[in-house]
Design a protein around this motif. Structure first.
Motif, PDB file in Angstrom:
ATOM      1  N   UNK A 347       0.855  -1.252   0.071  1.00 52.80           N
ATOM      2  CA  UNK A 347      -0.014   0.086  -0.044  1.00 52.80           C
ATOM      3  C   UNK A 347       0.721   1.186   0.010  1.00 52.80           C
ATOM      4  N   UNK A 348       0.398   2.086  -0.757  1.00 51.43           N
ATOM      5  CA  UNK A 348       1.330   3.452  -1.004  1.00 51.43           C
ATOM      6  C   UNK A 348       0.317   4.460  -0.001  1.00 51.43           C
ATOM      7  N   UNK A 349       1.171   5.159   0.652  1.00 44.10           N
ATOM      8  CA  UNK A 349       0.293   6.403   1.618  1.00 44.10           C
ATOM      9  C   UNK A 349       1.124   7.516   1.236  1.00 44.10           C
ATOM     10  N   UNK A 350       0.316   8.506   0.648  1.00 42.30           N
ATOM     11  CA  UNK A 350       0.678   9.852   0.319  1.00 42.30           C
ATOM     12  C   UNK A 350       1.099  10.562   1.664  1.00 42.30           C
ATOM     13  N   UNK A 351       1.867  11.760   1.601  1.00 48.25           N
ATOM     14  CA  UNK A 351       2.275  12.488   2.590  1.00 48.25           C
ATOM     15  C   UNK A 351       0.916  13.470   3.082  1.00 48.25           C
ATOM     16  N   UNK A 352       0.860  13.427   4.218  1.00 44.02           N
ATOM     17  CA  UNK A 352      -0.257  14.177   4.637  1.00 44.02           C
ATOM     18  C   UNK A 352       0.250  15.450   5.696  1.00 44.02           C
ATOM     19  N   UNK A 356       4.289  11.492   7.073  1.00 42.10           N
ATOM     20  CA  UNK A 356       5.316  11.687   5.957  1.00 42.10           C
ATOM     21  C   UNK A 356       4.556  10.759   4.784  1.00 42.10           C
ATOM     22  N   UNK A 357       5.217  10.626   3.749  1.00 40.31           N
ATOM     23  CA  UNK A 357       4.715   9.705   2.558  1.00 40.31           C
ATOM     24  C   UNK A 357       5.232   8.369   3.015  1.00 40.31           C
ATOM     25  N   UNK A 383       7.228   0.492  -4.065  1.00 39.60           N
ATOM     26  CA  UNK A 383       5.844   0.793  -4.649  1.00 39.60           C
ATOM     27  C   UNK A 383       5.512   2.165  -4.232  1.00 39.60           C
ATOM     28  N   UNK A 384       5.742   2.983  -5.273  1.00 40.46           N
ATOM     29  CA  UNK A 384       5.379   4.226  -5.104  1.00 40.46           C
ATOM     30  C   UNK A 384       4.014   4.953  -5.687  1.00 40.46           C
TER      31      UNK A 384
END
Length: 736
Positions: A347-352, A356-357, A383-384
Motif C-alpha cells: 500500500x502506498x500512503x501519500x504525505x499528509x 510523511x509519505x 511501491x510508489x
C-alpha cells in the motif's frame, strides 16, 4: 386417207407441245428479267430472300415425246429438223436467268441451298444440250466456298477468348448465373455485379484455369482463412473444396461460392458484422457500404489479391494496434508471461499534514511494473505513487474496488486475467471501428478531427496523424442519459451561450417543480416564456453561472447534444466522470477553443487569453470556414502511447450487448437496419400555476416562432429532430 389424217394429227400434237413449252420458258425468263430490273429497295428485299437457282433444263424435243406408233412418218428428216430449230434457242433464253440473278447480291446461305438442289434438278437431263447448258452454268460453282464459310455463325465461342479447357465451366456458370444466382447471392446489388462481371468475360471462371487455382484465388482463400486475425469468424466465409471439384458443374458451383464468401468478407470487414442500429437507438454513424462490382474488379486485377481484400478492414492506427494485441492475447505474440509472486499486501500512503509519505519496498515491484506497462524506472523496487495509481486503474478496469492496494485478490487477477473476456472486449472494439468513417478528418485542414472516447472520459484533437491537444471530459450518465455515438462536423463556437432548456427537462422536471414552488425558476436564474399556443420555453441568459459555462461547441445533430464549458469543475478530478444528461463537458474550454480556431483559421492567431477576453453578456458566434469533424467513440479497449493495452469499464453496457448479439445471432442478418422509435420535441400547451413569473406575459413566440433546435444551434432544424429514446436530464440546473 385415214392414215394420212392420223399422221397429220399426230404431227400437229407434237408442234403444239413444243410451242407450249417454248412459251412457258420464255415467259419465265421475261419475268425474271423484269424482276431483276426492279428498284434498289426491291432488289434488297429480293436479296434477303433465299431462292434456288434455275434448273437449266432445255425444253423437250421430239425425241422426248412418245409419238403414236400406229402412224407412219413419210419424211423424218424434214419433219424433225424444224423441231430442233424451234427448240435450239430455248437454252440460250434459259441462260439469261442465272446471269440476271447474279446481278442481285444474294446471301451466301441461299447459294449453299442451291448447290444442294442443283444436282436434283440437273439429274433428269440426259440429252447433249443439257450437258452443254450445265457447262455454261459452271461459273456458279464458286458458291462452293460458301458451303465452307456457312458455319461462320457457329465459331462465336472462339471469339469469346474463353480457353477451350474452361469452356465447359463457363457454360455451367452461364446457366447458374442466369437461373440460380439467388442460391449463392441474397443481395440484389451482388447478383447484378455477378451478372455484369462474368457476362463481360463470357462467363469464363476467374478463380480457376483449366481446373487449377489462380494466384488471385489463392490470395482470396488465404485471406478468408485468416479472418480471425481481424476479429472476424472464418466460419462466416466458407472456402469451397476446389480439389474435390472435378466436373464443370462442381467447378462452377465452387467459383460462385468463393465469390460469395469474398463479398461477405469485404462487406463485413468494411461495415461490420452487425449494423450499429442493432445495438442501440443512440448511435448514428455515416454509412459506407462496399460496391460489389468494385470488389470484384479490385481483387481480381490486384497483384496481391489477399492484400486487396484485406484493405477493406479499417485503416486506422488504433484498429491495427488492437489487431496486434488480439494476436498477443491469443498466444501468438512474443515475450514471456509475467507472474506476480504471492506476498504481503502493498500500500502506498501519500504525505499528509501529520504524516510523511510511506513507500513500501518489495522485490515483486519490478515484475509488477512490467505487468502494468510502466517502462520508466523498470527495475525500481519501490511501491510508489506511480505503481499504486497503475494498480488502481487495473482494478477499475477489472471491475474491482479501485483501492490501489496490491492484495491477494489483485495479484490473482493480474496472474490469471480473464483472457477470454479481454479477447471479447478487443473483438467488439474492433467491430466498432468498422462503423467509423474511413477518413476521420478533413483533408483541407491537414486531416484534423476531434475524437472523444466515452469510457476513457478523454477528448483529443488530432492533425496530420498526431495528437495536438487533449483534455478530460464529463459524459452522460448510464441509461437514458448516455452520450450518443456519432460523427458530425463542428461548424462554429458560441462564446457566452444562452442555455435553452430541452423540452424533456421543461416538462419532466421544471414544470412539476413549479407546482411545488412557483418561484424556483426565478431563484435559479431561469427565464420562463409562454408562447401564444400555450407551450412553455425556459432559458438561462449568458453569464458566469450559465449551465453551459462560457463556451459551447456546436456540431448540430439529431440527438441535440454538444460540448460545452461547465461551472461544476470539481467533477473533472474523478476517475469515473459519467454525470451529464448526454452533453459533453470540457475541462479547459478556452484552450480547446483556441486550438480549434487556430486549425480552422490559422491566420487569426487565437490564444486562450483572446478567447477569454470575449466573455460577457452577449452571444458571439465564431464560425469555421471549414467544419471540423467530431467523432464520438466508445473504446473500452485501446493501446496507449506506451504500447500497453488499456481496458476500460463497459459503462454503458455496449460490449455486453454486442457480444450477446454476436453469440446468439447465428442465422440472422445482423446487417439489417433496426428502426428505433424516438420521441418528438413537441411542447404541449400548459397551464401555469399562479405566482409564476412569466418573462413576456404571454407575448412570447407563437407556434410559428423558432423551434427548440433553432434556439439551440441557430439556423434551421433538421427534419425531423428526434432524440434518443427516453433522454431526460437530471434535476439540477448546472448539470447539462
Amino acid at each position: 386417207m385415214r392414215d394420212c389424217l392420223n399422221h397429220r394429227a399426230g404431227f400437229d400434237r407434237v408442234l403444239m407441245t413444243v410451242a407450249a413449252t417454248f412459251l412457258t420458258v420464255s415467259a419465265g425468263s421475261a419475268l425474271a428479267q423484269d424482276q431483276a430490273r426492279s428498284s434498289a429497295a426491291e432488289l434488297a428485299i429480293e436479296a434477303a430472300i433465299p431462292r434456288p437457282e434455275p434448273a437449266n433444263v432445255p425444253p423437250p424435243t421430239a425425241s422426248d415425246i412418245k409419238t403414236d406408233t400406229t402412224a407412219t412418218v413419210q419424211d423424218p428428216a424434214k419433219e424433225s429438223a424444224p423441231v430442233k430449230a424451234e427448240a435450239a434457242p430455248a437454252p440460250d433464253k434459259v441462260e439469261t436467268k442465272p446471269s440476271d440473278v447474279a446481278t442481285t447480291p444474294a446471301p451466301e446461305a441461299p447459294k449453299n441451298e442451291t448447290a444442294k438442289t442443283e444436282p436434283e434438278k440437273t439429274e433428269p437431263a440426259k440429252s447433249e444440250p443439257a450437258k452443254a447448258d450445265a457447262a455454261t452454268t459452271t461459273p456458279a460453282a464458286p458458291a462452293a466456298p460458301a458451303t465452307a464459310a456457312a458455319p461462320a455463325a457457329e465459331p462465336v465461342k472462339a471469339a469469346s477468348n474463353v480457353p477451350a479447357a474452361d469452356q465447359p465451366v463457363a457454360d455451367k456458370l452461364k446457366d447458374l448465373i442466369g437461373a440460380k444466382t439467388s442460391r449463392h447471392f441474397d443481395r440484389k446489388n451482388e447478383r447484378a455485379a455477378i451478372e455484369k462481371f462474368y457476362g463481360a468475360r463470357d462467363f469464363a471462371p476467374v478463380w480457376t484455369q483449366a481446373g487449377s487455382l489462380t494466384a488471385a484465388a489463392k490470395g482470396v482463400i488465404a485471406r478468408l482463412k485468416d479472418a480471425a486475425s481481424d476479429g472476424l469468424n472464418p466460419a462466416d466465409y466458407p472456402v469451397p473444396d476446389f480439389a474435390a471439384a472435378t466436373t464443370p458443374d462442381a467447378l462452377a458451383d465452387a467459383e460462385l461460392k468463393l465469390t460469395a464468401s469474398m463479398f461477405d468478407y469485404a462487406r463485413q470487414a468494411q461495415s461490420g458484422r452487425m449494423h450499429w442500429s442493432q445495438v442501440s437507438g443512440d448511435i448514428l454513424y455515416p454509412e459506407h457500404p462496399v460496391d460489389p462490382s468494385e470488389v470484384l474488379t479490385k481483387v481480381t486485377t490486384a497483384t496481391d489479391a489477399s492484400a486487396a481484400l484485406d484493405s477493406y478492414n479499417p485503416p486506422h492506427k488504433l484498429y491495427k494496434e488492437l489487431k496486434a494485441k488480439l494476436a498477443e492475447l491469443r498466444g501468438q505474440g512474443s515475450g514471456p508471461v509475467i507472474e506476480i509472486a504471492d506476498g504481503p499486501a502493498l500500500k502506498y500512503t501519500p504525505a499528509g499534514k501529520k504524516q510523511a509519505e510511506i513507500v513500501v519496498d518489495d522485490p515483486r515491484v519490478p515484475q509488477l511494473r512490467a505487468k502494468l506497462g510502466l517502462a520508466e524506472n523498470a527495475s525500481d523496487t519501490r511501491y510508489d505513487a506511480t505503481v499504486a495509481e497503475a494498480v488502481r486503474k487495473f482494478q477499475n478496469s477489472a471491475e474491482m474496488k479501485p483501492t490501489g492496494i496490491l492484495d491477494d485478490k489483485t495479484v490473482k487477477a493480474l496472474n490469471t486475467p480473464k483472457r477470454d473476456k479481454q479477447i471479447d472486449t478487443v473483438l467488439v472494439n474492433m467491430e466498432r471501428w468498422r462503423w467509423l468513417p474511413r477518413d476521420l478528418g478533413v483533408p483541407a485542414l491537414g486531416d484534423a478531427y476531434v475524437i472523444l472516447n466515452i469510457p476513457d472520459y478523454t477528448l483529443k484533437v488530432m492533425q496530420r496523424g498526431q495528437q495536438v491537444w487533449t483534455t478530460r471530459v464529463v459524459t452522460g450518465k448510464p441509461g437514458q442519459h448516455a452520450t450518443p455515438l456519432l460523427t458530425e462536423t463542428m461548424k462554429y463556437i458560441t462564446v457566452n451561450p444562452t442555455w435553452n432548456v430541452p423540452p424533456s427537462i421543461v416538462y419532466n422536471e421544471y414544470l412539476p417543480a413549479l407546482q411545488q414552488d412557483p418561484t424556483v425558476l426565478q431563484r435559479m436564474g431561469l427565464k420562463l416564456e409562454q408562447n401564444r399556443d400555450g407551450s412553455v420555453h425556459i432559458s438561462q441568459p449568458p453569464g458566469e453561472a450559465n449551465a453551459l459555462g462560457r463556451i459551447r461547441f456546436n456540431f448540430p445533430n439529431k440527438f441535440l447534444v454538444y460540448q460545452h464549458d461547465t461551472p461544476d469543475k470539481n467533477l473533472f478530478a474523478r476517475d469515473d466522470r459519467a454525470f451529464s444528461h448526454g452533453c459533453m463537458r470540457v475541462q479547459y474550454p478556452d484552450q480547446y477553443a483556441s486550438v480549434l480556431l487556430n486549425i480552422a483559421m490559422p491566420n487569426d492567431k487565437y490564444t486562450p487569453e483572446r478567447v477569454r477576453s470575449m466573455y460577457g453578456k452577449s452571444e458571439i458566434d465564431l464560425k469555421f470556414p471549414t467544419p471540423i469533424p467530431v467523432n464520438i467513440t466508445y473504446q473500452t479497449a485501446f493501446v496507449d502511447d506506451a504500447g500497453k493495452l488499456q481496458i476500460r469499464k463497459d459503462v454503458y453496457g455496449r460490449d455486453a450487448t454486442m457480444l450477446n448479439i454476436l453469440k446468439n445471432g447465428r442465422g440472422k442478418d445482423l446487417e439489417n437496419v433496426v428502426a428505433h422509435s424516438q420521441p418528438s420535441y413537441s411542447r404541449p400547451a400548459t397551464t401555469l400555476p399562479s405566482g409564476v413569473a412569466v418573462a413576456n406575459n404571454g407575448g412570447g413566440f407563437g407556434s410559428s416562432g423558432p423551434n427548440f433546435f433553432e434556439r439551440l444551434f441557430g439556423g434551421g432544424a433538421p427534419t425531423p429532430p428526434p432524440a434518443p429514446v427516453g433522454r431526460r436530464p437530471q434535476q439540477r440546473v448546472f448539470t447539462r
